[in-house]
Write an enzyme that holds these catalytic residues in place. Sequence first.
Site, mmCIF file in Angstrom:
data_model
loop_
_atom_site.group_PDB
_atom_site.id
_atom_site.type_symbol
_atom_site.label_atom_id
_atom_site.label_comp_id
_atom_site.label_asym_id
_atom_site.label_seq_id
_atom_site.Cartn_x
_atom_site.Cartn_y
_atom_site.Cartn_z
ATOM 1 N N GLU A 1 -21.893 -21.171 -23.172
ATOM 2 C CA GLU A 1 -23.266 -20.897 -23.610
ATOM 3 C C GLU A 1 -24.026 -22.197 -23.739
ATOM 4 O O GLU A 1 -23.530 -23.169 -24.320
ATOM 5 C CB GLU A 1 -23.301 -20.208 -24.983
ATOM 6 C CG GLU A 1 -22.994 -18.754 -24.954
ATOM 7 C CD GLU A 1 -23.254 -18.071 -26.289
ATOM 8 O OE1 GLU A 1 -24.247 -18.418 -26.964
ATOM 9 O OE2 GLU A 1 -22.449 -17.203 -26.636
ATOM 10 N N GLU B 1 -17.533 -17.514 -30.823
ATOM 11 C CA GLU B 1 -17.892 -18.382 -31.950
ATOM 12 C C GLU B 1 -17.128 -18.013 -33.226
ATOM 13 O O GLU B 1 -17.715 -17.722 -34.259
ATOM 14 C CB GLU B 1 -19.408 -18.324 -32.193
ATOM 15 C CG GLU B 1 -20.182 -18.832 -31.013
ATOM 16 C CD GLU B 1 -21.693 -18.985 -31.230
ATOM 17 O OE1 GLU B 1 -22.294 -19.821 -30.567
ATOM 18 O OE2 GLU B 1 -22.244 -18.272 -32.074
HETATM 19 C C1 BG6 Z 1 -24.895 -17.901 -29.859
HETATM 20 C C2 BG6 Z 1 -24.411 -16.487 -29.690
HETATM 21 O O1 BG6 Z 1 -24.699 -18.257 -31.172
HETATM 22 O O2 BG6 Z 1 -26.252 -18.154 -29.662
HETATM 23 C C3 BG6 Z 1 -25.298 -15.599 -28.832
HETATM 24 O O3 BG6 Z 1 -23.087 -16.474 -29.208
HETATM 25 C C4 BG6 Z 1 -26.733 -15.900 -29.148
HETATM 26 O O4 BG6 Z 1 -24.920 -14.275 -29.033
HETATM 27 C C5 BG6 Z 1 -27.019 -17.346 -28.810
HETATM 28 O O5 BG6 Z 1 -27.638 -15.035 -28.521
HETATM 29 C C6 BG6 Z 1 -28.455 -17.759 -28.970
HETATM 30 O O6 BG6 Z 1 -28.902 -17.450 -30.261
HETATM 31 P P1 BG6 Z 1 -30.220 -16.595 -30.503
HETATM 32 O O7 BG6 Z 1 -30.266 -16.378 -31.956
HETATM 33 O O8 BG6 Z 1 -31.337 -17.430 -29.989
HETATM 34 O O9 BG6 Z 1 -30.034 -15.351 -29.726
#
Ligand code: BG6
Length: 471
Positions: A366, A173
């Site tokens: 993701e 990101e």
């Molecule tokens: C993304 C990141 O922004 O979102 C991850 O690359 C992160 O590292 C994921 O865990 C989910 O966000 P969160 O804050 O729910 O863990």
Amino acid sequence: MEKNFLWGGASAANQCEGAYLEAGKGLSIMDVMTNGSKESKRKITDGILPEYYYPNHDGNRFYEHYQEDIALMAEMGFKCYRMSIAWTRIFPRGDEERPNEAGLEFYENVFKELKKYNIEPVVTLSHYEMPLHLVEEYGSWRNRKVVDFFVTYAEAVMERYKDYVRYWITFNEINAVEFMPYYPAGLVIQEDENRNQVIYQAAHHMLLASAKVVKRAHAINPENKVGCMALFGVNYPRTCHPDDVLKAELTNQDFLGIPDVQIFGYYSDYQLAQYKKKNVALVMNPEDADILKAGKVDFCSFSYYMSMVQGEQREGEPLAKGNMVAGLENPYLENNEWGWQIDPVGLRITLNHLYQKYRIPLFIVENGLGAEDVLLEDGSVHDEYRIDYLRRHLLEMKKAVEEDGVPLIGYTMWGCIDLVSAGSGEMKKRYGLVYVDKDDFGNGTYKRYKKDSFYWYKEMIESNGESLLEE
Ligand code: BG6
């Protein structure tokens, strides 16, 4: 879906490994971040203070459980596993000349284990983790010297693992530097600094580092494929009023201004115009344009959690909550327990948007649902809400590939084995197909339990996505 489609799961070293000082590892920027909650933000402390709990210090203890975890991934039929290497295991302070052998051995063992099951590693070189020493001593990515430190680290691991790893991602990101500069770039911006100048100069250094690493990766092994990774969900206009449409369109461009450089090899005119508007004067060396041009990525990977809505904010109107940034509330969507809006069709729109713009293969690295799961006494977790979330997103992804012709390398759902949340530091914001018995303060047995989604995902992979159509 194509036979070789890479189905799998994703994690990040700092959120899962734990063992934060094991085998010579140095402190990373996440090691000085406390836990937070839905209501209160995580704090960055000056060193490690006894009054706080630092959830990344023990993660989900992947460091000790990696064999068991990889066996679970294999049982689900994972074709790939997106993971990251902790820079601080390899170069504990970041500016050493030689890598730490014990750190290199750990990942070599992980890769060997993956190979045993034919699981393709997809490796992020920097996922919200950089040596704290580089921040304290050099001012982090503000300083151009960090480019060389990063390249040295990347070369060390790409050389060492050249027989194991084909897919590399330089920065997780990268565009999050604009909203949460500490996470991707270790930047804490002082009040008397010009915020935009610091952020975009640091981003420029990261872009140079990324380009240099792409070039080296191709030289080390021409079969290496290197990707950028962007935080992206498409922006909708609130109404068809041209002002709203324009705002949505320009917000899409704003989000992609930095990844654009990794894909095209130069800054877009739009991005340069924004810098002018924001009073940013990039310091560029004469060779920088060539460096960027010579290091274009092979694929575009991205995280997708939600779409966003743009338009004029009405008086008193709250913003939607979201992953780092958010727009207006979309009344057509439901929210998850943390207020993130759920939009499966938005994933199809996002895939189309990115491919129309970039014309290179895409990779969803993701996507997933953070939820409070309940572990029952018999060891089961009935997470039908997660199954529903994944099923609806995957169906839209399938349509983008099969009906819209988007070339997609793979899909890795986020946090396949429960891990520490990046945003809130909570453990109870769980994404996994496997439950890890640990609470928000580090208590628990760290024992693994298969959730209902585990069996569902396994069957879905087995059918190469065809089972999605049956439900
Ligand atoms: C993304 C990141 O922004 O979102 C991850 O690359 C992160 O590292 C994921 O865990 C989910 O966000 P969160 O804050 O729910 O863990």
